[in-house]
Design an enzyme around this catalytic site. Structure first.
Site, PDB file in Angstrom:
ATOM      1  N   ASP A   1       9.345   3.029   1.108  1.00 30.82           N
ATOM      2  CA  ASP A   1       8.180   3.733   1.655  1.00 30.82           C
ATOM      3  C   ASP A   1       8.104   3.415   3.153  1.00 30.82           C
ATOM      4  O   ASP A   1       7.653   2.339   3.540  1.00 30.82           O
ATOM      5  CB  ASP A   1       6.920   3.278   0.918  1.00 30.82           C
ATOM      6  CG  ASP A   1       5.660   3.954   1.448  1.00 30.82           C
ATOM      7  OD1 ASP A   1       5.706   4.554   2.537  1.00 30.82           O
ATOM      8  OD2 ASP A   1       4.615   3.867   0.771  1.00 30.82           O
TER       9      ASP A   1
ATOM     10  N   LYS B   1       2.978  10.476   7.911  1.00 33.21           N
ATOM     11  CA  LYS B   1       2.328  10.085   9.173  1.00 33.21           C
ATOM     12  C   LYS B   1       2.984  10.732  10.401  1.00 33.21           C
ATOM     13  O   LYS B   1       2.725  11.881  10.678  1.00 33.21           O
ATOM     14  CB  LYS B   1       2.273   8.564   9.277  1.00 33.21           C
ATOM     15  CG  LYS B   1       1.255   7.952   8.277  1.00 33.21           C
ATOM     16  CD  LYS B   1       0.954   6.531   8.621  1.00 33.21           C
ATOM     17  CE  LYS B   1       0.081   5.830   7.581  1.00 33.21           C
ATOM     18  NZ  LYS B   1      -1.344   6.119   7.705  1.00 33.21           N
TER      19      LYS B   1
ATOM     20  N   PHE C   1       0.861  -1.185   0.000  1.00 32.76           N
ATOM     21  CA  PHE C   1       0.000   0.000   0.000  1.00 32.76           C
ATOM     22  C   PHE C   1       0.890   1.225   0.000  1.00 32.76           C
ATOM     23  O   PHE C   1       1.790   1.357   0.832  1.00 32.76           O
ATOM     24  CB  PHE C   1      -0.924   0.032   1.218  1.00 32.76           C
ATOM     25  CG  PHE C   1      -1.881   1.199   1.162  1.00 32.76           C
ATOM     26  CD1 PHE C   1      -3.030   1.140   0.391  1.00 32.76           C
ATOM     27  CD2 PHE C   1      -1.616   2.384   1.846  1.00 32.76           C
ATOM     28  CE1 PHE C   1      -3.894   2.220   0.306  1.00 32.76           C
ATOM     29  CE2 PHE C   1      -2.471   3.471   1.768  1.00 32.76           C
ATOM     30  CZ  PHE C   1      -3.625   3.393   0.999  1.00 32.76           C
TER      31      PHE C   1
HETATM   32  N1  PMP Z   1       2.473   4.576   2.183  1.00 37.35           N
HETATM   33  C1  PMP Z   1       2.175   3.746   3.179  1.00 37.35           C
HETATM   34  C2  PMP Z   1       3.090   2.603   3.494  1.00 37.35           C
HETATM   35  C3  PMP Z   1       1.005   3.940   3.929  1.00 37.35           C
HETATM   36  O1  PMP Z   1       0.698   3.091   4.904  1.00 37.35           O
HETATM   37  C4  PMP Z   1       0.178   5.043   3.628  1.00 37.35           C
HETATM   38  C5  PMP Z   1      -1.083   5.329   4.428  1.00 37.35           C
HETATM   39  N2  PMP Z   1      -1.596   4.331   5.202  1.00 37.35           N
HETATM   40  C6  PMP Z   1       0.533   5.876   2.581  1.00 37.35           C
HETATM   41  C7  PMP Z   1       1.704   5.632   1.887  1.00 37.35           C
HETATM   42  C8  PMP Z   1      -0.312   7.053   2.213  1.00 37.35           C
HETATM   43  O2  PMP Z   1      -0.153   8.063   3.131  1.00 37.35           O
HETATM   44  P1  PMP Z   1      -1.248   9.234   3.249  1.00 37.35           P
HETATM   45  O3  PMP Z   1      -2.492   8.607   3.781  1.00 37.35           O
HETATM   46  O4  PMP Z   1      -0.622  10.227   4.165  1.00 37.35           O
HETATM   47  O5  PMP Z   1      -1.434   9.790   1.885  1.00 37.35           O
END
Ligand code: PMP
Length: 396
Positions: free
Chosen positions: A220, A249, A136
């Site tokens: 990521d 986050k 994700f």
């Molecule tokens: N990358 C990862 C690994 C995530 O877990 C998330 C959100 N859960 C995102 C990107 C997207 O981040 P955002 O919700 O701040 O756009």
């Protein structure tokens, strides 16, 4: 009053969840959230990986107050020198491995992923991406395309990027990564896909494969960053240095902030041919950076990554004693812990029972048989004890 507010929430705030938790929030502090009727909840999700230093940490609140009295947004990205932004960039450069020393700030994780993908394409002159099943990376079109769950892509096809998905944690698939690949994007530990932790040699081997074919490695760490897994950044568990590191986050200490960080020669590609190759109005907002800077201080001062490692290890051992309720397996790294159930129904029953007893937890976004525990890294042993009691009863 809470009923009326809930009615308006359901009517006017775009609904995305089949069963929203629907807590009418009054206050949050540390690992606790209170609703307007005075009910107390223990937040085992940290607002989904955001409140690593706890909700509304006093130092963070003070930094926000002071910064807001000085200035809020003054100019679009990269035009004016704003101390909170510069200091946070320097701190990140110092804390990240190798020569990841140039930071591009965004508003969110998904935007940081977009920026990283664009940077990789422009820098390498290549167009293809490789990503992993179960991954994700966010919900904008580029991030969705590298996401590894077809269920969430199908309603929005065609996807906009040329992406090949490989099985996670399987080196046999590496020959698919060749010299046509601009970048490989990976979560060092898959979060929303169900807390999947790779074996010891997978990430180092992936690093080596990327080097061999000249593809960039994008890590990521939107969920895994800032101590969540027991180290400041999860890549450190495997001593792997990505070419681009993606953060969000917990980065903003509770305010919206994302970033992608790379070596100077890679990041410079955004400043020419054409100049202003990637811009944003609000990315790196001074308020978010001021909050993030102080949250970063708190993380270091309170040694929260180390705390996550110790407390996580102890908690994991306690959770492994749990039995019943179709609980199948328990795994984790630091304070990113998964309880895996036999069926989605058993998972839902467990979550509902825990919620009724004041625990906020949920299954991961893309895996309805895995309940994730990712509390603030400041959670106390007493709070963990309380959670264990509720979870054991829910399983019975
Ligand atoms: N990358 C990862 C690994 C995530 O877990 C998330 C959100 N859960 C995102 C990107 C997207 O981040 P955002 O919700 O701040 O756009």
């Amino acid at each position: 009053m809470s009923d009326e507010l809930k009615r308006q929430f359901l009517r006017h705030v775009c609904q995305t969840s089949a069963q929203p938790l629907g807590i009418v929030v009054k206050r949050a502090l540390g690992a606790k959230i209170w609703d307007i009727d005075g009910r107390e909840y223990l937040d085992l999700l940290a607002g989904m990986g955001v409140a690593n230093v706890g909700h509304a940490h006093a130092d963070v609140v003070q930094a926000i107050t002071e910064q807001s009295a000085a200035y809020l947004h003054v100019s679009v990205y990269g035009e004016m020198v704003q101390r909170p932004q510069v200091e946070l960039a320097r701190r990140l450069a110092e804390a990240t491995p190798g020569n990841l020393s140039v930071v591009y700030f965004t508003n969110s994780g998904t935007e940081a992923v977009e920026g990283a993908l664009k940077t990789a394409r422009k820098y390498t002159g290549r167009t293809r991406f490789v990503a992993f099943n179960g991954a994700f990376h966010g919900d904008t079109f580029g991030a969705l395309a590298v996401g590894g769950n077809p269920t969430y892509q199908e309603p929005f096809t065609p996807m906009l990027l040329d992406v090949e998905h490989l099985p996670f944690n399987d080196e046999a698939a590496f020959p698919r990564i060749d010299a046509s690949v601009a970048a490989v994007i990976i979560e060092p530990v898959q979060g929303e896909g169900g807390v999947r932790i790779p074996s010891a040699d997978f990430l180092p081997a992936l690093r080596a494969r990327c080097d061999a074919v000249g593809a960039l490695l994008i890590a990521d760490e939107v969920i895994t960053g800032f101590g969540r897994t027991g180290k400041l950044f999860a890549c450190a568990h495997w001593e792997v240095e990505p070419d681009i590191l993606v953060l969000a986050k917990a980065l903003g200490g509770g305010l919206p902030l994302g970033a992608f960080i790379g070596r100077p020669e890679i990041m410079q590609t955004l400043s020419h041919d054409p100049p202003l190759a990637h811009v944003t109005t609000f990315g790196g907002h001074p308020l978010s950076c001021a909050a993030g800077l102080v949250a970063f201080d708190v993380l270091a001062r309170e040694r929260l990554p180390e705390r996550a490692a110790t407390i996580g290890r102890e908690w994991l051992a306690q959770l492994r004693e749990l039995r019943g309720g179709a609980l199948r397996a328990v795994r984790g790294i630091g304070l990113l812990i998964a309880l895996e159930f036999e069926t989605p129904e058993a998972t839902r029953r467990f979550v509902t029972r825990c919620f009724e007893q004041g625990l906020i937890l949920n299954w991961t976004l893309h895996c309805d048989t895995v309940v994730r525990l990712a509390p603030p890294l400041t959670i106390t042993k007493e709070e963990i004890g309380r959670a264990n009691t509720v979870m054991a009863a829910a399983l019975r």
